[in-house]
Motif scaffolding. Structure first.
Motif, PDB file in Angstrom:
ATOM      1  N   LEU A 132       0.733  -1.126   0.132  1.00  0.00           N
ATOM      2  CA  LEU A 132       0.070   0.131   0.079  1.00  0.00           C
ATOM      3  C   LEU A 132       0.969   1.303   0.178  1.00  0.00           C
ATOM      4  O   LEU A 132       0.608   2.277  -0.725  1.00  0.00           O
ATOM      5  N   MET A 133       1.968   1.379   0.800  1.00  0.00           N
ATOM      6  CA  MET A 133       2.836   2.408   0.538  1.00  0.00           C
ATOM      7  C   MET A 133       3.323   2.631  -0.667  1.00  0.00           C
ATOM      8  O   MET A 133       3.303   3.737  -1.189  1.00  0.00           O
ATOM      9  N   GLN A 134       3.650   1.449  -1.402  1.00  0.00           N
ATOM     10  CA  GLN A 134       4.123   1.674  -3.083  1.00  0.00           C
ATOM     11  C   GLN A 134       3.213   2.403  -3.785  1.00  0.00           C
ATOM     12  O   GLN A 134       3.365   2.938  -4.606  1.00  0.00           O
ATOM     13  N   ARG A 135       1.884   1.778  -3.573  1.00  0.00           N
ATOM     14  CA  ARG A 135       0.600   2.179  -4.244  1.00  0.00           C
ATOM     15  C   ARG A 135       0.749   3.783  -4.210  1.00  0.00           C
ATOM     16  O   ARG A 135       0.213   4.307  -5.050  1.00  0.00           O
ATOM     17  N   PHE A 136       0.414   4.082  -2.749  1.00  0.00           N
ATOM     18  CA  PHE A 136       0.294   5.538  -2.481  1.00  0.00           C
ATOM     19  C   PHE A 136       1.405   6.422  -3.176  1.00  0.00           C
ATOM     20  O   PHE A 136       1.208   7.524  -3.556  1.00  0.00           O
ATOM     21  N   ALA A 137       2.640   5.886  -2.902  1.00  0.00           N
ATOM     22  CA  ALA A 137       3.752   6.725  -3.485  1.00  0.00           C
ATOM     23  C   ALA A 137       3.626   7.094  -5.087  1.00  0.00           C
ATOM     24  O   ALA A 137       3.945   7.941  -5.562  1.00  0.00           O
ATOM     25  N   LEU A 138       3.229   5.801  -5.609  1.00  0.00           N
ATOM     26  CA  LEU A 138       3.153   5.910  -7.115  1.00  0.00           C
ATOM     27  C   LEU A 138       2.253   7.024  -7.473  1.00  0.00           C
ATOM     28  O   LEU A 138       2.161   7.813  -8.625  1.00  0.00           O
ATOM     29  N   LEU A 139       0.950   6.927  -6.931  1.00  0.00           N
ATOM     30  CA  LEU A 139       0.214   7.685  -7.273  1.00  0.00           C
ATOM     31  C   LEU A 139       0.577   9.177  -6.740  1.00  0.00           C
ATOM     32  O   LEU A 139       0.165  10.241  -7.582  1.00  0.00           O
ATOM     33  N   ALA A 140       1.285   9.570  -5.709  1.00  0.00           N
ATOM     34  CA  ALA A 140       1.842  10.946  -5.466  1.00  0.00           C
ATOM     35  C   ALA A 140       2.627  11.512  -6.367  1.00  0.00           C
ATOM     36  O   ALA A 140       2.792  12.568  -6.836  1.00  0.00           O
ATOM     37  N   ALA A 141       3.673  10.253  -7.071  1.00  0.00           N
ATOM     38  CA  ALA A 141       4.703  10.773  -7.739  1.00  0.00           C
ATOM     39  C   ALA A 141       3.917  11.431  -9.182  1.00  0.00           C
ATOM     40  O   ALA A 141       4.678  11.977  -9.882  1.00  0.00           O
ATOM     41  N   ARG A 142       2.736  11.221  -9.766  1.00  0.00           N
ATOM     42  CA  ARG A 142       2.208  11.668 -10.669  1.00  0.00           C
ATOM     43  C   ARG A 142       1.896  13.038 -10.644  1.00  0.00           C
ATOM     44  O   ARG A 142       1.435  13.937 -11.682  1.00  0.00           O
ATOM     45  N   HIS A 143       1.679  13.484  -9.348  1.00  0.00           N
ATOM     46  CA  HIS A 143       1.459  14.793  -9.158  1.00  0.00           C
ATOM     47  C   HIS A 143       2.624  15.810  -8.426  1.00  0.00           C
ATOM     48  O   HIS A 143       2.550  17.095  -8.436  1.00  0.00           O
ATOM     49  N   VAL A 144       3.487  15.163  -7.962  1.00  0.00           N
ATOM     50  CA  VAL A 144       4.633  15.915  -7.092  1.00  0.00           C
ATOM     51  C   VAL A 144       5.955  15.381  -7.751  1.00  0.00           C
ATOM     52  O   VAL A 144       6.392  14.315  -7.684  1.00  0.00           O
ATOM     53  N   PRO A 145       6.646  16.516  -8.448  1.00  0.00           N
ATOM     54  CA  PRO A 145       8.017  15.831  -9.102  1.00  0.00           C
ATOM     55  C   PRO A 145       9.110  15.429  -8.585  1.00  0.00           C
ATOM     56  O   PRO A 145      10.107  14.682  -8.997  1.00  0.00           O
ATOM     57  N   ASP A 146       9.340  16.171  -7.129  1.00  0.00           N
ATOM     58  CA  ASP A 146      10.637  16.126  -6.488  1.00  0.00           C
ATOM     59  C   ASP A 146      10.353  14.854  -5.536  1.00  0.00           C
ATOM     60  O   ASP A 146       9.649  14.874  -4.467  1.00  0.00           O
ATOM     61  N   VAL A 147      10.931  13.774  -5.382  1.00  0.00           N
ATOM     62  CA  VAL A 147      10.770  12.557  -4.487  1.00  0.00           C
ATOM     63  C   VAL A 147      12.154  11.931  -4.345  1.00  0.00           C
ATOM     64  O   VAL A 147      12.885  11.883  -5.186  1.00  0.00           O
ATOM     65  N   GLU A 148      12.327  11.648  -3.063  1.00  0.00           N
ATOM     66  CA  GLU A 148      13.535  10.864  -2.618  1.00  0.00           C
ATOM     67  C   GLU A 148      13.157   9.585  -1.997  1.00  0.00           C
ATOM     68  O   GLU A 148      12.175   9.803  -1.315  1.00  0.00           O
ATOM     69  N   GLU A 170      12.860   2.422  -8.890  1.00  0.00           N
ATOM     70  CA  GLU A 170      12.784   2.208 -10.177  1.00  0.00           C
ATOM     71  C   GLU A 170      11.404   2.377 -10.882  1.00  0.00           C
ATOM     72  O   GLU A 170      11.224   2.710 -11.851  1.00  0.00           O
ATOM     73  N   ARG A 171      10.315   2.350 -10.049  1.00  0.00           N
ATOM     74  CA  ARG A 171       8.884   2.250 -10.511  1.00  0.00           C
ATOM     75  C   ARG A 171       8.579   3.716 -10.533  1.00  0.00           C
ATOM     76  O   ARG A 171       7.891   4.261 -11.304  1.00  0.00           O
ATOM     77  N   LEU A 172       9.009   4.452  -9.342  1.00  0.00           N
ATOM     78  CA  LEU A 172       8.915   5.888  -9.304  1.00  0.00           C
ATOM     79  C   LEU A 172       9.480   6.708 -10.614  1.00  0.00           C
ATOM     80  O   LEU A 172       8.972   7.379 -11.192  1.00  0.00           O
ATOM     81  N   SER A 173      10.912   6.095 -10.889  1.00  0.00           N
ATOM     82  CA  SER A 173      11.482   6.678 -12.056  1.00  0.00           C
ATOM     83  C   SER A 173      10.788   6.641 -13.270  1.00  0.00           C
ATOM     84  O   SER A 173      11.055   7.598 -14.298  1.00  0.00           O
ATOM     85  N   ALA A 174       9.996   5.339 -13.496  1.00  0.00           N
ATOM     86  CA  ALA A 174       9.439   5.253 -14.755  1.00  0.00           C
ATOM     87  C   ALA A 174       8.123   6.147 -15.126  1.00  0.00           C
ATOM     88  O   ALA A 174       7.709   6.510 -16.070  1.00  0.00           O
ATOM     89  N   ILE A 175       7.671   6.859 -13.766  1.00  0.00           N
ATOM     90  CA  ILE A 175       6.348   7.702 -14.135  1.00  0.00           C
ATOM     91  C   ILE A 175       6.606   9.069 -13.411  1.00  0.00           C
ATOM     92  O   ILE A 175       5.904  10.117 -13.953  1.00  0.00           O
ATOM     93  N   ARG A 176       7.736   9.487 -12.745  1.00  0.00           N
ATOM     94  CA  ARG A 176       7.760  10.679 -12.181  1.00  0.00           C
ATOM     95  C   ARG A 176       8.045  11.808 -13.209  1.00  0.00           C
ATOM     96  O   ARG A 176       8.384  11.405 -14.316  1.00  0.00           O
TER      97      ARG A 176
END
Length: 265
Positions: A132-148, A170-176
């Motif tokens: 669920l953490m991963q799911r929520f993070a991937l959703l957030a990355a579509r709206h906020v460009p800066d993530v670490e 790796e999954r964040l990198s594909a969509i951010r």
């Protein structure tokens, strides 16, 4: 229909819990099990359970001589890729619970699985809450460009970053979107201070006593921040339900699926 399983790493931290859970599940059966140091023993007593009539063997090669539907691997980063490719070559679907492989490794596994017509599910963390953490993070990355990503683990953990953090990065990198932070190459001072670049995401690995496994995703926007974090306890129990979910779903389609969250819907 009963799903027969070959379990590699049967006497490890997660493996012990899986042996008990498979034995208790009416739709699952343990066909073969690998534990090099306990080879020759019955898998049940080796994990503190009743006898199962399954003798532990020392290698996956020996275990593959016994027919099964799915291979589960919970071993070590140095051998998991070879195990996965060997299982695919034997026509088995594979659930990968071992971390340490790269994006290139997973691409090779995906190609091999598609060629063989078998399914593979690989996750850095089979905990439902970590998914669920991963799911929520991937959703957030579509709206906020800066993530670490900050990856916490015990001082003894050999692989960096953890499978959870690597998979997430790796999954964040594909969509951010493109970040607004200064490029690493333009910084003054030791560039290693900014962590490792995994895909297009910076990952910082902390290895200290007192941690089991934790992963924190930090998002930054003007005048606000968002933190999404998962902390694991000392028990392997949270990983069992997710692993068995993957076992029940892995044969649905050929090729690789990464991340337990891909199975949650």
């Amino acid at each position: 229909m009963t799903i027969s399983i070959t379990l590699v790493g049967a006497t490890g931290w997660v493996g012990k819990e899986l042996v008990r859970a498979i034995a208790a599940a009416p739709d699952l059966t343990l066909a073969a099990a690998v534990a090099r140091q306990n080879a020759g023993q019955d898998a049940g007593p080796a994990v503190g359970a009743e006898a199962l009539g399954v003798t532990l063997v020392a290698s996956l090669e020996e275990a593959l001589a016994t027919p099964s539907d799915v291979v589960i691997d919970y071993t070590a980063p140095t051998v998991v890729k070879g195990h996965t490719l060997a299982a695919i070559g034997a026509g088995r679907a594979v659930v990968v619970g071992t971390s340490g492989m790269t994006g290139e490794d997973y691409a090779e596994i995906d190609a091999a699985a598609r060629a063989a017509g078998v399914g593979v599910v690989a996750a850095g963390n089979y905990s439902i809450t970590a998914a669920l953490m991963q799911r929520f993070a991937l959703l957030a990355a579509r709206h906020v460009p800066d993530v670490e990503v900050i990856d916490y683990a015990s001082a003894k953990k050999p692989d960096v970053p953890s499978g959870t953090a690597r998979e997430l990065a790796e999954r964040l990198s594909a969509i951010r979107q493109e970040p607004t932070s200064r490029p690493i190459g333009s910084l003054i001072g030791p560039q290693e201070a900014r962590g490792a670049t995994v895909g297009r995401t910076q990952v910082h690995a902390v290895r200290l006593p007192g941690f089991v496994l934790s992963c924190e995703v930090l998002f930054g926007a003007p005048d606000e921040r968002l933190s999404i974090r998962h902390d694991a306890g000392s028990s392997a129990a949270p990983y069992v339900a997710g692993t068995l979910l993957a076992v029940r779903r892995v044969r649905e389609q050929p090729g690789l699926r990464r991340g337990l969250d891909t199975l949650l819907d």
